[in-house]
Design an enzyme around this catalytic site. Sequence first.
Site, PDB file in Angstrom:
ATOM      1  N   MET A  31     -42.939 -10.687  20.221  1.00 44.45           N
ATOM      2  CA  MET A  31     -44.226 -10.026  19.964  1.00 44.45           C
ATOM      3  C   MET A  31     -44.050  -8.512  20.162  1.00 44.45           C
ATOM      4  O   MET A  31     -45.008  -7.797  20.450  1.00 44.45           O
ATOM      5  CB  MET A  31     -45.310 -10.586  20.879  1.00 44.45           C
ATOM      6  CG  MET A  31     -45.594 -12.062  20.603  1.00 44.45           C
ATOM      7  SD  MET A  31     -47.268 -12.585  20.967  1.00 44.45           S
ATOM      8  CE  MET A  31     -47.361 -12.308  22.710  1.00 44.45           C
ATOM      9  N   LEU A  34     -40.293  -4.490  23.085  1.00 40.06           N
ATOM     10  CA  LEU A  34     -38.984  -5.052  23.438  1.00 40.06           C
ATOM     11  C   LEU A  34     -38.404  -4.433  24.710  1.00 40.06           C
ATOM     12  O   LEU A  34     -38.624  -3.267  25.008  1.00 40.06           O
ATOM     13  CB  LEU A  34     -38.003  -4.849  22.285  1.00 40.06           C
ATOM     14  CG  LEU A  34     -38.417  -5.458  20.938  1.00 40.06           C
ATOM     15  CD1 LEU A  34     -37.303  -5.266  19.917  1.00 40.06           C
ATOM     16  CD2 LEU A  34     -38.785  -6.929  21.060  1.00 40.06           C
ATOM     17  N   HIS A  38     -35.090  -9.114  25.591  1.00 41.04           N
ATOM     18  CA  HIS A  38     -35.055  -9.387  24.147  1.00 41.04           C
ATOM     19  C   HIS A  38     -33.697  -8.985  23.552  1.00 41.04           C
ATOM     20  O   HIS A  38     -33.119  -9.702  22.737  1.00 41.04           O
ATOM     21  CB  HIS A  38     -36.125  -8.575  23.412  1.00 41.04           C
ATOM     22  CG  HIS A  38     -37.536  -8.943  23.741  1.00 41.04           C
ATOM     23  ND1 HIS A  38     -38.382  -8.088  24.395  1.00 41.04           N
ATOM     24  CD2 HIS A  38     -38.246 -10.068  23.487  1.00 41.04           C
ATOM     25  CE1 HIS A  38     -39.565  -8.663  24.527  1.00 41.04           C
ATOM     26  NE2 HIS A  38     -39.514  -9.861  23.992  1.00 41.04           N
ATOM     27  N   GLY A 150     -36.019 -17.094  25.665  1.00 41.50           N
ATOM     28  CA  GLY A 150     -35.643 -16.789  27.037  1.00 41.50           C
ATOM     29  C   GLY A 150     -36.025 -17.914  28.005  1.00 41.50           C
ATOM     30  O   GLY A 150     -37.067 -18.558  27.857  1.00 41.50           O
ATOM     31  N   ASP A 153     -39.584 -18.071  30.099  1.00 43.95           N
ATOM     32  CA  ASP A 153     -40.806 -18.788  29.705  1.00 43.95           C
ATOM     33  C   ASP A 153     -40.501 -20.279  29.665  1.00 43.95           C
ATOM     34  O   ASP A 153     -40.393 -20.888  28.597  1.00 43.95           O
ATOM     35  CB  ASP A 153     -41.287 -18.265  28.355  1.00 43.95           C
ATOM     36  CG  ASP A 153     -41.578 -16.771  28.419  1.00 43.95           C
ATOM     37  OD1 ASP A 153     -42.377 -16.367  29.272  1.00 43.95           O
ATOM     38  OD2 ASP A 153     -40.962 -16.013  27.656  1.00 43.95           O
ATOM     39  N   MET A 187     -37.778  -9.581  33.445  1.00 43.53           N
ATOM     40  CA  MET A 187     -38.268  -8.610  32.457  1.00 43.53           C
ATOM     41  C   MET A 187     -39.273  -9.271  31.534  1.00 43.53           C
ATOM     42  O   MET A 187     -39.096 -10.411  31.102  1.00 43.53           O
ATOM     43  CB  MET A 187     -37.103  -8.064  31.647  1.00 43.53           C
ATOM     44  CG  MET A 187     -36.295  -7.117  32.484  1.00 43.53           C
ATOM     45  SD  MET A 187     -35.309  -6.044  31.470  1.00 43.53           S
ATOM     46  CE  MET A 187     -34.522  -5.105  32.750  1.00 43.53           C
ATOM     47  N   SER A 188     -40.340  -8.540  31.247  1.00 41.89           N
ATOM     48  CA  SER A 188     -41.405  -9.062  30.385  1.00 41.89           C
ATOM     49  C   SER A 188     -42.159  -7.890  29.793  1.00 41.89           C
ATOM     50  O   SER A 188     -42.333  -6.858  30.467  1.00 41.89           O
ATOM     51  CB  SER A 188     -42.362  -9.912  31.236  1.00 41.89           C
ATOM     52  OG  SER A 188     -43.576 -10.106  30.543  1.00 41.89           O
ATOM     53  N   SER A 189     -42.616  -8.037  28.554  1.00 45.02           N
ATOM     54  CA  SER A 189     -43.396  -6.966  27.910  1.00 45.02           C
ATOM     55  C   SER A 189     -44.645  -6.677  28.726  1.00 45.02           C
ATOM     56  O   SER A 189     -45.125  -5.541  28.771  1.00 45.02           O
ATOM     57  CB  SER A 189     -43.806  -7.391  26.507  1.00 45.02           C
ATOM     58  OG  SER A 189     -42.678  -7.810  25.800  1.00 45.02           O
ATOM     59  N   ARG A 190     -45.160  -7.695  29.354  1.00 42.15           N
ATOM     60  CA  ARG A 190     -46.393  -7.519  30.126  1.00 42.15           C
ATOM     61  C   ARG A 190     -46.188  -6.691  31.397  1.00 42.15           C
ATOM     62  O   ARG A 190     -47.164  -6.201  31.959  1.00 42.15           O
ATOM     63  CB  ARG A 190     -46.988  -8.880  30.503  1.00 42.15           C
ATOM     64  CG  ARG A 190     -47.644  -9.563  29.338  1.00 42.15           C
ATOM     65  CD  ARG A 190     -48.022 -10.970  29.708  1.00 42.15           C
ATOM     66  NE  ARG A 190     -48.481 -11.676  28.539  1.00 42.15           N
ATOM     67  CZ  ARG A 190     -49.709 -11.595  28.053  1.00 42.15           C
ATOM     68  NH1 ARG A 190     -50.593 -10.837  28.651  1.00 42.15           N
ATOM     69  NH2 ARG A 190     -50.060 -12.265  26.976  1.00 42.15           N
TER      70      ARG A 190
HETATM   71  O1  PAF Z   1     -42.514 -15.323  23.909  1.00 40.54           O
HETATM   72  C1  PAF Z   1     -43.101 -14.674  23.017  1.00 40.54           C
HETATM   73  O2  PAF Z   1     -42.921 -13.467  22.872  1.00 40.54           O
HETATM   74  C2  PAF Z   1     -44.075 -15.379  22.091  1.00 40.54           C
HETATM   75  O3  PAF Z   1     -44.773 -16.371  22.753  1.00 40.54           O
HETATM   76  C3  PAF Z   1     -43.422 -15.917  20.810  1.00 40.54           C
HETATM   77  C4  PAF Z   1     -42.412 -17.008  21.091  1.00 40.54           C
HETATM   78  C5  PAF Z   1     -42.741 -14.778  20.054  1.00 40.54           C
HETATM   79  C6  PAF Z   1     -44.489 -16.508  19.890  1.00 40.54           C
HETATM   80  O4  PAF Z   1     -45.445 -15.574  19.530  1.00 40.54           O
END
Ligand code: PAF
Length: 237
Positions: A31, A34, A38, A150, A153, A187-190
Amino acid sequence: MVLIIEKSTELTEFIAKHKGLGNTIGFVPTMGALHSGHISLVKKAKKENDLVIVSIFVNPTQFNDAKDLDKYPRTLESDILQLIPTKVDVVFAPNVAEIYPEGENKGADIDLGRLDQYMEGAFRPGHFKGVAQVVKRLLDIVKPDKLYMGQKDFQQFTIIAYMIRSLKINTELVVCRIIREANGLAMSSRNERLTAPTREAAGLIYKTLKAAKNKASKNTPEEISAYAMKKLNDSTL
Ligand code: PAF
């Protein structure tokens, strides 16, 4: 040179041509926003396939809270700049109508064997249905030999593995190890949305998980769970 494709028909044609030449395809769905996690997926995919496609699509159907969708970081230009050194072949950056030409409800009813009802799913109703819906749609377009996700999740990749098995999709799921910040936070975008002190303090999650693991041979699951909950609840996180 990274090819940027916005239209699914264009991507389908590009892929058909390369599959015709016998090239294997690795796919990394994202999403955007990055980070090194990623990039590690892309690097692994590059090693294992002839061609790698990264999708950047903020999927509205997996957000059960409209405010969360609004606030989700959108950084396409800097994402592409980060991808250039990986030598990824294609960035697929579609809009919502391209992914859901028949509306956002179409294809949202995939059976997930109730795996979406527990853990994170219990707190985010509809979230995993949306994830499965978009991943299925992307797999239909890309038809990759390998899909990279990853390990961070856990529930997400478990549900996608279930979907691939139950729908007999001809793609191998490759689950890649977690990449962490210096303090242990995955690591996470959030993480972008945390303040600097909270982001630092969030390292406690990993420290607590490691301490809990060390207790596995001496304590019962209930004791370990109580210990971890107390450690986290006592913090200022
Ligand atoms: O993990 C993510 O970034 C999202 O849930 C994914 C797998 C790209 C689906 O939108």
